[in-house]
Design an enzyme around this catalytic site. Sequence first.
Site, PDB file in Angstrom:
ATOM      1  N   SER A 117       0.807  -1.225   0.000  1.00 51.20           N
ATOM      2  CA  SER A 117       0.000   0.000   0.000  1.00 51.20           C
ATOM      3  C   SER A 117       0.844   1.279   0.000  1.00 51.20           C
ATOM      4  O   SER A 117       0.504   2.229  -0.722  1.00 51.20           O
ATOM      5  CB  SER A 117      -0.967   0.002   1.196  1.00 51.20           C
ATOM      6  N   THR A 127      -5.084  -3.645   8.210  1.00 51.65           N
ATOM      7  CA  THR A 127      -5.004  -4.946   7.554  1.00 51.65           C
ATOM      8  C   THR A 127      -4.865  -6.057   8.594  1.00 51.65           C
ATOM      9  O   THR A 127      -5.031  -5.804   9.797  1.00 51.65           O
ATOM     10  CB  THR A 127      -3.864  -4.931   6.491  1.00 51.65           C
ATOM     11  N   LYS A 174      -8.810  -6.023  11.275  1.00 47.13           N
ATOM     12  CA  LYS A 174      -9.977  -5.368  10.672  1.00 47.13           C
ATOM     13  C   LYS A 174     -11.239  -5.459  11.552  1.00 47.13           C
ATOM     14  O   LYS A 174     -12.020  -4.510  11.621  1.00 47.13           O
ATOM     15  CB  LYS A 174     -10.259  -5.944   9.285  1.00 47.13           C
ATOM     16  N   ASP A 228     -13.033  -3.143   0.847  1.00 45.23           N
ATOM     17  CA  ASP A 228     -12.664  -4.434   0.230  1.00 45.23           C
ATOM     18  C   ASP A 228     -13.725  -4.923  -0.766  1.00 45.23           C
ATOM     19  O   ASP A 228     -13.393  -5.322  -1.884  1.00 45.23           O
ATOM     20  CB  ASP A 228     -12.459  -5.505   1.311  1.00 45.23           C
ATOM     21  N   GLY A 235     -14.332 -19.432   1.475  1.00 46.94           N
ATOM     22  CA  GLY A 235     -13.822 -18.677   2.628  1.00 46.94           C
ATOM     23  C   GLY A 235     -14.766 -17.570   3.038  1.00 46.94           C
ATOM     24  O   GLY A 235     -14.340 -16.541   3.572  1.00 46.94           O
ATOM     25  N   GLY A 273     -16.588 -17.321   5.444  1.00 50.16           N
ATOM     26  CA  GLY A 273     -16.641 -17.085   6.898  1.00 50.16           C
ATOM     27  C   GLY A 273     -15.476 -16.253   7.409  1.00 50.16           C
ATOM     28  O   GLY A 273     -15.454 -15.868   8.581  1.00 50.16           O
ATOM     29  N   ASN A 324     -17.514 -22.494   3.340  1.00 50.07           N
ATOM     30  CA  ASN A 324     -16.519 -22.312   4.408  1.00 50.07           C
ATOM     31  C   ASN A 324     -16.216 -23.647   5.061  1.00 50.07           C
ATOM     32  O   ASN A 324     -17.078 -24.518   5.160  1.00 50.07           O
ATOM     33  CB  ASN A 324     -17.016 -21.319   5.468  1.00 50.07           C
ATOM     34  N   TYR A 326      -2.723 -12.127  -3.572  1.00 48.99           N
ATOM     35  CA  TYR A 326      -1.976 -11.332  -4.555  1.00 48.99           C
ATOM     36  C   TYR A 326      -0.472 -11.442  -4.377  1.00 48.99           C
ATOM     37  O   TYR A 326       0.257 -10.481  -4.597  1.00 48.99           O
ATOM     38  CB  TYR A 326      -2.398  -9.861  -4.531  1.00 48.99           C
ATOM     39  N   GLY A 340      -5.507 -11.151  -6.972  1.00 48.67           N
ATOM     40  CA  GLY A 340      -6.058 -10.090  -6.122  1.00 48.67           C
ATOM     41  C   GLY A 340      -5.412  -8.726  -6.263  1.00 48.67           C
ATOM     42  O   GLY A 340      -5.784  -7.809  -5.525  1.00 48.67           O
TER      43      GLY A 340
HETATM   44  P1  NAP Z   1      -9.265 -14.682   7.723  1.00 47.48           P
HETATM   45  O1  NAP Z   1     -10.247 -13.776   8.349  1.00 47.48           O
HETATM   46  O2  NAP Z   1      -8.224 -15.325   8.589  1.00 47.48           O
HETATM   47  O3  NAP Z   1     -10.103 -15.836   6.981  1.00 47.48           O
HETATM   48  C1  NAP Z   1      -9.458 -16.950   6.449  1.00 47.48           C
HETATM   49  C2  NAP Z   1     -10.455 -17.793   5.678  1.00 47.48           C
HETATM   50  O4  NAP Z   1      -9.714 -18.851   5.062  1.00 47.48           O
HETATM   51  C3  NAP Z   1     -11.528 -18.441   6.550  1.00 47.48           C
HETATM   52  O5  NAP Z   1     -12.716 -18.548   5.813  1.00 47.48           O
HETATM   53  C4  NAP Z   1     -10.924 -19.832   6.817  1.00 47.48           C
HETATM   54  O6  NAP Z   1     -11.892 -20.840   7.080  1.00 47.48           O
HETATM   55  C5  NAP Z   1     -10.289 -20.100   5.465  1.00 47.48           C
HETATM   56  N1  NAP Z   1      -9.248 -21.117   5.561  1.00 47.48           N
HETATM   57  C6  NAP Z   1      -8.047 -21.000   6.176  1.00 47.48           C
HETATM   58  N2  NAP Z   1      -7.353 -22.158   6.039  1.00 47.48           N
HETATM   59  C7  NAP Z   1      -8.154 -23.008   5.317  1.00 47.48           C
HETATM   60  C8  NAP Z   1      -8.003 -24.350   4.863  1.00 47.48           C
HETATM   61  N3  NAP Z   1      -6.890 -25.051   5.113  1.00 47.48           N
HETATM   62  N4  NAP Z   1      -9.018 -24.900   4.160  1.00 47.48           N
HETATM   63  C9  NAP Z   1     -10.157 -24.201   3.893  1.00 47.48           C
HETATM   64  N5  NAP Z   1     -10.347 -22.915   4.306  1.00 47.48           N
HETATM   65  C10 NAP Z   1      -9.359 -22.340   5.018  1.00 47.48           C
HETATM   66  O7  NAP Z   1      -8.437 -13.957   6.561  1.00 47.48           O
HETATM   67  P2  NAP Z   1      -8.893 -12.698   5.687  1.00 47.48           P
HETATM   68  O8  NAP Z   1      -8.406 -11.456   6.307  1.00 47.48           O
HETATM   69  O9  NAP Z   1     -10.336 -12.837   5.371  1.00 47.48           O
HETATM   70  O10 NAP Z   1      -8.023 -12.917   4.357  1.00 47.48           O
HETATM   71  C11 NAP Z   1      -8.368 -13.963   3.459  1.00 47.48           C
HETATM   72  C12 NAP Z   1      -7.681 -13.759   2.120  1.00 47.48           C
HETATM   73  O11 NAP Z   1      -8.166 -12.574   1.506  1.00 47.48           O
HETATM   74  C13 NAP Z   1      -6.157 -13.605   2.214  1.00 47.48           C
HETATM   75  O12 NAP Z   1      -5.596 -14.407   1.203  1.00 47.48           O
HETATM   76  C14 NAP Z   1      -5.921 -12.134   1.893  1.00 47.48           C
HETATM   77  O13 NAP Z   1      -4.678 -11.934   1.230  1.00 47.48           O
HETATM   78  C15 NAP Z   1      -7.079 -11.868   0.939  1.00 47.48           C
HETATM   79  N6  NAP Z   1      -7.415 -10.444   0.858  1.00 47.48           N
HETATM   80  C16 NAP Z   1      -7.089  -9.791  -0.291  1.00 47.48           C
HETATM   81  C17 NAP Z   1      -7.386  -8.459  -0.434  1.00 47.48           C
HETATM   82  C18 NAP Z   1      -7.019  -7.756  -1.698  1.00 47.48           C
HETATM   83  O14 NAP Z   1      -7.078  -6.523  -1.735  1.00 47.48           O
HETATM   84  N7  NAP Z   1      -6.662  -8.473  -2.745  1.00 47.48           N
HETATM   85  C19 NAP Z   1      -8.027  -7.748   0.607  1.00 47.48           C
HETATM   86  C20 NAP Z   1      -8.357  -8.451   1.773  1.00 47.48           C
HETATM   87  C21 NAP Z   1      -8.036  -9.800   1.893  1.00 47.48           C
HETATM   88  P3  NAP Z   1     -12.393 -21.125   8.589  1.00 47.48           P
HETATM   89  O15 NAP Z   1     -13.409 -20.062   8.879  1.00 47.48           O
HETATM   90  O16 NAP Z   1     -12.976 -22.475   8.533  1.00 47.48           O
HETATM   91  O17 NAP Z   1     -11.177 -21.023   9.472  1.00 47.48           O
END
Ligand code: NAP
Length: 310
Positions: free
Chosen positions: A40, A85, A89, A125, A150, A152, A175, A256, A277
């Site tokens: 960023s 981040t 959040k 987002d 994902g 959740g 999820n 990303y 991403g």
């Molecule tokens: P988070 O709140 O920790 O959520 C992680 C998610 O991944 C949950 O749904 C979790 O499922 C799932 N998960 C983790 N390990 C898994 C596995 N082995 N098998 C199946 N599901 C699994 O993380 P977050 O902040 O939402 O971020 C998630 C992704 O979004 C990251 O890759 C991040 O880089 C991306 N993101 C990108 C942007 C962008 O601008 N491009 C912006 C925001 C986020 P459970 O609920 O079952 O644990």
Amino acid sequence: MIDPDIFSAEDLVSNPEKFSSIEPAIRLGVIGDPVAHSRSPVFQNAALAASGIPARYTRLHVPPERFVDAVRALPRAGFLGANVTIPHKAAALAVVDEADDYARASGSVNTIVILGGKLHGFNTDGPGLVRAIREEFSVDVRDLRVVLLGAGGGAGRAIAVQCARERCERLVLVNRSLEKIEALKKDLAPFFQSEHVSGPVERLVAIPFEDEALRRELENADILINATSLGMSRLDPPVISPSLLTPNQLVYDTVYSGGMSRLIEDASAAGARCANGLGMLLHQGALSFEIWFNRPAPLEVMRRALLSTI
Ligand code: NAP
């Protein structure tokens, strides 16, 4: 010598005048843990320079136990706003004085604006993802049947709420822990009550991460969005079995990391149209800029700066 690229919670709390003593003064930053990898600052500083705004955007490395103190110190340190981040959040939603409707529904804040000493929370987002999908695939989310992996997680919930508000044709919440998306499904149900042309299937569904259930839902979907944290490391297992990927799908991976994620590799091999991403990152950042400065973001400047980091 002060390093203007990374500061700590301690700097914010105990040494707030430091941020104004640098030329140009630090007025914005991204708060995370870890945060050193964040791209960023590169594109936000390019946007500030191109817009002739005499301010700098930095990284703020803040562990969870210091988050509230650090955010509360932002006004005294002269900040006009911040991005938030991983992993803060959801905590940011709890700490701001006011949050907009979408941030509250998403359960998280990624953009803070400081006005009259008060913290106002937003989330860019979901809107960023919608813009990225339009740009990458020339389609609007409202016309799509979406399978969201994902749903959740933090980003997943924000994307699900956005898809619902866009009135997408169909939304399949997926999820690993099903209980996390059952309440979300209830919250989103009012958005899916009217008839849409989506075939003999329900418009809003919540399923566990299982191949057979996924296969059935993907047959009635246009786009697969990965919002799990899987794929951030090359050592991660595949997000879904490559046999579920087909040429007629659109695949958007919110991950990303510089090169191709495993999902993008598998989807490309299957003949699907895919995007990573970076577009979402760019657009959520441009939307934050627009919230801070109430003017259009210099998108192409930001894009060039972001692409220079790859
Ligand atoms: P988070 O709140 O920790 O959520 C992680 C998610 O991944 C949950 O749904 C979790 O499922 C799932 N998960 C983790 N390990 C898994 C596995 N082995 N098998 C199946 N599901 C699994 O993380 P977050 O902040 O939402 O971020 C998630 C992704 O979004 C990251 O890759 C991040 O880089 C991306 N993101 C990108 C942007 C962008 O601008 N491009 C912006 C925001 C986020 P459970 O609920 O079952 O644990």
